[in-house]
Scaffold this motif. Sequence first.
Motif, PDB file in Angstrom:
ATOM      1  N   ARG A   1       0.824  -1.209   0.000  1.00  0.00           N
ATOM      2  CA  ARG A   1       0.000   0.000   0.000  1.00  0.00           C
ATOM      3  C   ARG A   1       0.857   1.257   0.000  1.00  0.00           C
ATOM      4  NH1 ARG A   1      -3.689  -0.389   5.082  1.00  0.00           N
ATOM      5  NH2 ARG A   1      -4.473   1.593   4.244  1.00  0.00           N
ATOM      6  N   ALA A   2       2.038   1.176   0.611  1.00  0.00           N
ATOM      7  CA  ALA A   2       2.910   2.343   0.708  1.00  0.00           C
ATOM      8  C   ALA A   2       3.634   2.658  -0.600  1.00  0.00           C
ATOM      9  CB  ALA A   2       3.930   2.136   1.820  1.00  0.00           C
ATOM     10  N   GLY A   3       3.600   1.718  -1.563  1.00  0.00           N
ATOM     11  CA  GLY A   3       4.214   1.989  -2.852  1.00  0.00           C
ATOM     12  C   GLY A   3       5.358   1.087  -3.238  1.00  0.00           C
ATOM     13  N   TYR A   4       5.532  -0.029  -2.525  1.00  0.00           N
ATOM     14  CA  TYR A   4       6.669  -0.918  -2.772  1.00  0.00           C
ATOM     15  C   TYR A   4       6.176  -2.290  -3.226  1.00  0.00           C
ATOM     16  CZ  TYR A   4       8.742   2.950  -0.338  1.00  0.00           C
ATOM     17  OH  TYR A   4       9.114   4.217   0.015  1.00  0.00           O
ATOM     18  N   GLY A   5       5.507  -2.285  -4.360  1.00  0.00           N
ATOM     19  CA  GLY A   5       4.912  -3.510  -4.879  1.00  0.00           C
ATOM     20  C   GLY A   5       5.916  -4.582  -5.194  1.00  0.00           C
ATOM     21  N   SER A   6       7.121  -4.208  -5.632  1.00  0.00           N
ATOM     22  CA  SER A   6       8.118  -5.224  -5.980  1.00  0.00           C
ATOM     23  C   SER A   6       8.586  -5.981  -4.743  1.00  0.00           C
ATOM     24  CB  SER A   6       9.313  -4.574  -6.685  1.00  0.00           C
ATOM     25  OG  SER A   6       9.950  -3.637  -5.829  1.00  0.00           O
ATOM     26  N   VAL A   7       8.702  -5.285  -3.612  1.00  0.00           N
ATOM     27  CA  VAL A   7       9.105  -5.947  -2.364  1.00  0.00           C
ATOM     28  C   VAL A   7       8.013  -6.909  -1.918  1.00  0.00           C
ATOM     29  CG1 VAL A   7       9.802  -5.591   0.028  1.00  0.00           C
ATOM     30  CG2 VAL A   7      10.496  -3.943  -1.718  1.00  0.00           C
ATOM     31  N   SER A   8       6.770  -6.452  -1.976  1.00  0.00           N
ATOM     32  CA  SER A   8       5.645  -7.306  -1.610  1.00  0.00           C
ATOM     33  C   SER A   8       5.546  -8.515  -2.536  1.00  0.00           C
ATOM     34  CB  SER A   8       4.350  -6.498  -1.667  1.00  0.00           C
ATOM     35  OG  SER A   8       3.230  -7.315  -1.434  1.00  0.00           O
ATOM     36  N   GLN A   9       5.766  -8.299  -3.797  1.00  0.00           N
ATOM     37  CA  GLN A   9       5.670  -9.388  -4.773  1.00  0.00           C
ATOM     38  C   GLN A   9       6.676 -10.488  -4.481  1.00  0.00           C
ATOM     39  OE1 GLN A   9       5.690  -8.026  -8.855  1.00  0.00           O
ATOM     40  NE2 GLN A   9       6.314 -10.032  -9.615  1.00  0.00           N
ATOM     41  N   ARG A  10       7.880 -10.110  -4.050  1.00  0.00           N
ATOM     42  CA  ARG A  10       8.885 -11.122  -3.732  1.00  0.00           C
ATOM     43  C   ARG A  10       8.444 -11.971  -2.535  1.00  0.00           C
ATOM     44  NH1 ARG A  10      12.655  -7.037  -5.297  1.00  0.00           N
ATOM     45  NH2 ARG A  10      13.047  -6.394  -3.143  1.00  0.00           N
ATOM     46  N   PHE A  11       7.777 -11.343  -1.563  1.00  0.00           N
ATOM     47  CA  PHE A  11       7.257 -12.127  -0.441  1.00  0.00           C
ATOM     48  C   PHE A  11       6.207 -13.121  -0.929  1.00  0.00           C
ATOM     49  CE2 PHE A  11       3.627 -12.651   2.445  1.00  0.00           C
ATOM     50  CZ  PHE A  11       4.232 -13.403   3.436  1.00  0.00           C
ATOM     51  N   LEU A  12       5.303 -12.682  -1.782  1.00  0.00           N
ATOM     52  CA  LEU A  12       4.260 -13.575  -2.284  1.00  0.00           C
ATOM     53  C   LEU A  12       4.875 -14.711  -3.099  1.00  0.00           C
ATOM     54  CD1 LEU A  12       1.589 -10.905  -3.275  1.00  0.00           C
ATOM     55  CD2 LEU A  12       1.727 -12.247  -1.160  1.00  0.00           C
ATOM     56  N   GLN A  13       5.923 -14.413  -3.855  1.00  0.00           N
ATOM     57  CA  GLN A  13       6.610 -15.466  -4.595  1.00  0.00           C
ATOM     58  C   GLN A  13       7.277 -16.455  -3.643  1.00  0.00           C
ATOM     59  OE1 GLN A  13       9.086 -12.900  -6.958  1.00  0.00           O
ATOM     60  NE2 GLN A  13       7.766 -13.047  -8.759  1.00  0.00           N
ATOM     61  N   PHE A  14       7.850 -15.942  -2.568  1.00  0.00           N
ATOM     62  CA  PHE A  14       8.475 -16.805  -1.558  1.00  0.00           C
ATOM     63  C   PHE A  14       7.455 -17.813  -1.031  1.00  0.00           C
ATOM     64  CE2 PHE A  14       9.426 -17.897   2.818  1.00  0.00           C
ATOM     65  CZ  PHE A  14      10.794 -18.113   2.829  1.00  0.00           C
ATOM     66  N   CYS A  15       6.228 -17.357  -0.803  1.00  0.00           N
ATOM     67  CA  CYS A  15       5.196 -18.217  -0.222  1.00  0.00           C
ATOM     68  C   CYS A  15       4.552 -19.155  -1.236  1.00  0.00           C
ATOM     69  CB  CYS A  15       4.095 -17.362   0.417  1.00  0.00           C
ATOM     70  SG  CYS A  15       4.625 -16.452   1.879  1.00  0.00           S
ATOM     71  N   THR A  16       4.583 -18.792  -2.494  1.00  0.00           N
ATOM     72  CA  THR A  16       3.717 -19.490  -3.445  1.00  0.00           C
ATOM     73  C   THR A  16       4.419 -20.190  -4.592  1.00  0.00           C
ATOM     74  OG1 THR A  16       3.451 -17.474  -4.795  1.00  0.00           O
ATOM     75  CG2 THR A  16       1.872 -17.828  -3.012  1.00  0.00           C
ATOM     76  N   VAL A  17       5.604 -19.749  -4.950  1.00  0.00           N
ATOM     77  CA  VAL A  17       6.236 -20.263  -6.163  1.00  0.00           C
ATOM     78  C   VAL A  17       7.558 -20.920  -5.811  1.00  0.00           C
ATOM     79  CG1 VAL A  17       7.133 -19.673  -8.442  1.00  0.00           C
ATOM     80  CG2 VAL A  17       5.164 -18.439  -7.528  1.00  0.00           C
ATOM     81  N   LYS A  18       7.829 -22.043  -6.419  1.00  0.00           N
ATOM     82  CA  LYS A  18       9.101 -22.726  -6.207  1.00  0.00           C
ATOM     83  C   LYS A  18      10.246 -21.802  -6.592  1.00  0.00           C
ATOM     84  CE  LYS A  18      11.883 -26.610  -7.823  1.00  0.00           C
ATOM     85  NZ  LYS A  18      11.943 -27.775  -8.721  1.00  0.00           N
ATOM     86  N   ALA A  19      11.196 -21.633  -5.677  1.00  0.00           N
ATOM     87  CA  ALA A  19      12.386 -20.833  -5.952  1.00  0.00           C
ATOM     88  C   ALA A  19      13.567 -21.769  -6.174  1.00  0.00           C
ATOM     89  CB  ALA A  19      12.671 -19.888  -4.794  1.00  0.00           C
ATOM     90  N   ARG A  20      14.261 -21.584  -7.257  1.00  0.00           N
ATOM     91  CA  ARG A  20      15.348 -22.505  -7.605  1.00  0.00           C
ATOM     92  C   ARG A  20      16.398 -22.603  -6.502  1.00  0.00           C
ATOM     93  NH1 ARG A  20      16.349 -20.394 -13.800  1.00  0.00           N
ATOM     94  NH2 ARG A  20      14.318 -20.997 -14.627  1.00  0.00           N
ATOM     95  N   SER A  21      16.677 -21.472  -5.864  1.00  0.00           N
ATOM     96  CA  SER A  21      17.739 -21.480  -4.858  1.00  0.00           C
ATOM     97  C   SER A  21      17.357 -22.260  -3.615  1.00  0.00           C
ATOM     98  CB  SER A  21      18.094 -20.039  -4.466  1.00  0.00           C
ATOM     99  OG  SER A  21      16.965 -19.381  -3.927  1.00  0.00           O
ATOM    100  N   PHE A  22      16.044 -22.523  -3.418  1.00  0.00           N
ATOM    101  CA  PHE A  22      15.620 -23.260  -2.235  1.00  0.00           C
ATOM    102  C   PHE A  22      15.893 -24.762  -2.378  1.00  0.00           C
ATOM    103  CE2 PHE A  22      12.050 -20.024  -1.145  1.00  0.00           C
ATOM    104  CZ  PHE A  22      13.020 -19.075  -0.904  1.00  0.00           C
ATOM    105  N   ASN A  23      15.867 -25.249  -3.620  1.00  0.00           N
ATOM    106  CA  ASN A  23      16.066 -26.674  -3.889  1.00  0.00           C
ATOM    107  C   ASN A  23      15.021 -27.552  -3.199  1.00  0.00           C
ATOM    108  OD1 ASN A  23      18.386 -26.320  -5.511  1.00  0.00           O
ATOM    109  ND2 ASN A  23      19.618 -26.008  -3.667  1.00  0.00           N
ATOM    110  N   TYR A  24      13.797 -27.040  -3.126  1.00  0.00           N
ATOM    111  CA  TYR A  24      12.708 -27.837  -2.575  1.00  0.00           C
ATOM    112  C   TYR A  24      11.774 -28.221  -3.716  1.00  0.00           C
ATOM    113  CZ  TYR A  24      14.605 -26.125   1.760  1.00  0.00           C
ATOM    114  OH  TYR A  24      15.463 -25.830   2.779  1.00  0.00           O
ATOM    115  N   SER A  25      10.962 -29.261  -3.471  1.00  0.00           N
ATOM    116  CA  SER A  25      10.167 -29.842  -4.548  1.00  0.00           C
ATOM    117  C   SER A  25       8.962 -28.999  -4.923  1.00  0.00           C
ATOM    118  CB  SER A  25       9.689 -31.240  -4.127  1.00  0.00           C
ATOM    119  OG  SER A  25       8.913 -31.160  -2.943  1.00  0.00           O
ATOM    120  N   ALA A  26       8.561 -28.074  -4.086  1.00  0.00           N
ATOM    121  CA  ALA A  26       7.373 -27.275  -4.369  1.00  0.00           C
ATOM    122  C   ALA A  26       7.473 -25.973  -3.601  1.00  0.00           C
ATOM    123  CB  ALA A  26       6.112 -28.051  -3.963  1.00  0.00           C
TER     124      ALA A  26
END
Length: 678
Positions: free
Chosen positions: A324-349
């Motif tokens: 809401r304060a204007g930092y959508g890219s920072v928020s988006q990375r959090f949502l990706q952390f919670c929802t999308v497989k990140a290659r660096s995590f090396n987890y299955s999902a």
Amino acid sequence: MPRDLPIGNGTLLAAFDFDFQLRDFYYPRVGKENHALGYPWRFGVWLDGEFSWLNRQNWRLHLDYVPDALVTDVSATHTRLPLRLRFHDAIDHEKNILIRQVRVQNLSPRPLAPRLFFHADINALENEIGDTVFFDPKNASLIHYKGPRYFLMSCATSTSLGVTHFSTGSKRHHGLEGTWRDAENGELGGNPISQGSVDSVIGMHLTIEPKQEEVCHYWMAVGTNYSEVEELHRQVAQIGPERLIERNIDYWRHWVAASERDFTGLPPELVAMYKRSLLVLRTQIDNGGAVIAANDTDIRQFNQDTYSYMWPRDGAIVSQAIDRAGYGSVSQRFLQFCTVKARSFNYSASILDETGFLMHKYNPDGSVGSSWQPWLDGEEMLFPIQEDETALVIWAIWNHYLIHRDIEVIRPFYRPFVEQAADFLLSFRDDKTGLPLPSFDLWEERRGIFTYTTATVIGGLKAAAGLAALFHEEERARVYAQAAQEIAEAMNEHLYCPHEGRYARGILIKDGEQVRDTTVDASLLGLVLFGDYDPLDARVVRTVQAVEERLWVKMGHGGLARYEGDDYQRAISSSAVAGNPWVVCTLWLAQYRIAAARDMESLEQALPLLMWAVERALPSGVLPEQVHPQTGECLSISPLTWSHGTLVAAVLDYVEKAQSLDGRNAQPLPALAGYEMG
């Protein structure tokens, strides 16, 4: 001891304590690994045969930041030494370099020759076994290393570049305190290498004319190998450390400018605290998306653990505030952390469990964090979860879309996360009551069916309905919206206490029976904040009245406690005090008043609560978790990310409500629900 001055860039985080000692130093993730482990990195001054380590016992310290920047502004004067010191510390916004600038002013009428000493107590890879520190003649630097962690330290004055005075040695082994003791006679031994449990000191010898000053710099480059830190060191030498300080001030001032709003009518101190909170929040958020609760290792004294984890609840609330304060890219990375497989995590999902829920908390790399929530109760297997954490991430995704209207961004979040998580919320319900099944409460202390959790489930399902409709999943949208309606009706039936005239905290399971828990709890304000309840509904009004009457601390500086009889780090054992006042709880009450306001006069009733939070901050603007009920002294952890995120959200609530009330061209966020509840 609080961490008064955190600075960082999302990969490297340094935190200074009350005595301006660097105590926590994280790399390569915010929250992991801590190469200081809470041990102090000291700064000392020798002059005319007298030595003094910088701390409040010997120096008058003023700890602050450069306005609107993640650069420290610290002044220090000694009771006897005729010197005034001024520090600017920064972690470069782009490169993993800590830069420390010291201006040393001669206050005497004669020339002085002070010596400055920078101590580093590095415990690479979060342990002090098998480290090496050596003098690197090629770069005139000291280098600590172990495995894939390298720390190169160097310095410069107006007349010299590179390390000429240094000492390396053993610490906390066979009775040795550390090499820092070697500095106290003003001379350093020059031992070129030490191995094992080691620390080091770099010295700078200055000459300052009467009433003049000398500016010197110290820097530390951090990387995974020698070549990497050597290249960073070369860049510091080429660009110049003073220029690096200046460019970081400029960068952060541009960064915080994105949060500008029409703050007309708000006290300047509150506006400054809003901006400071955004900057502090940025230091606690890893570039990989994890929103870390806090990074203050002093909390280890209670259970040999820290707050350096990502709680999905805290993360969702903070993510939504900075969005809401204007930092959508920072928020988006959090949502990706919670929802999308990140290659660096090396987890299955994604971090979502196979059954559709989020776990208690996570490490900054996405692995499951430590927990005290059991999997077994007697012979019954439990889900060791707090259901609100799953619900609030869905809520944050929907709000991200409402702010940005970028369907392409949230499309990857929908199928792998929202559907699975919302289906879990649907299925995790009691067949008889229609309420959610028992899980742990947001305070992580008891298991049951709680009003706060239920409100977040309603909010999460309504958000899921909106997202499903967005992607033309009409049947899902209908089912989610209907379930939200049913749970709201069940809450009114089972969690509302007619005799008390208010909502209960929850329902506990005792000997297989469900028993209402009527303890007054500040989390009941979640009815409005997340459950979308009308703040002027008579049942809600009476609930809030009970919260204010029973939880407001009627001594000292006031503030709202968490709940009746809260014993967590309790400072005063008195039945007259419900518990220590919490920043988050007091701000929730402010948010309720804002939501309930129907004119400017009633809206302004929230201002004293917002200012209460401002006045509880450290001089640097850092907010704690809780404070002493009588003295207002910071207790527990600080900075607490949740506290700062809630302040940002509350200020934005106020600004948006003020605009809507005075008829200006306000554009408040749309209502949360994709489907209206009857």
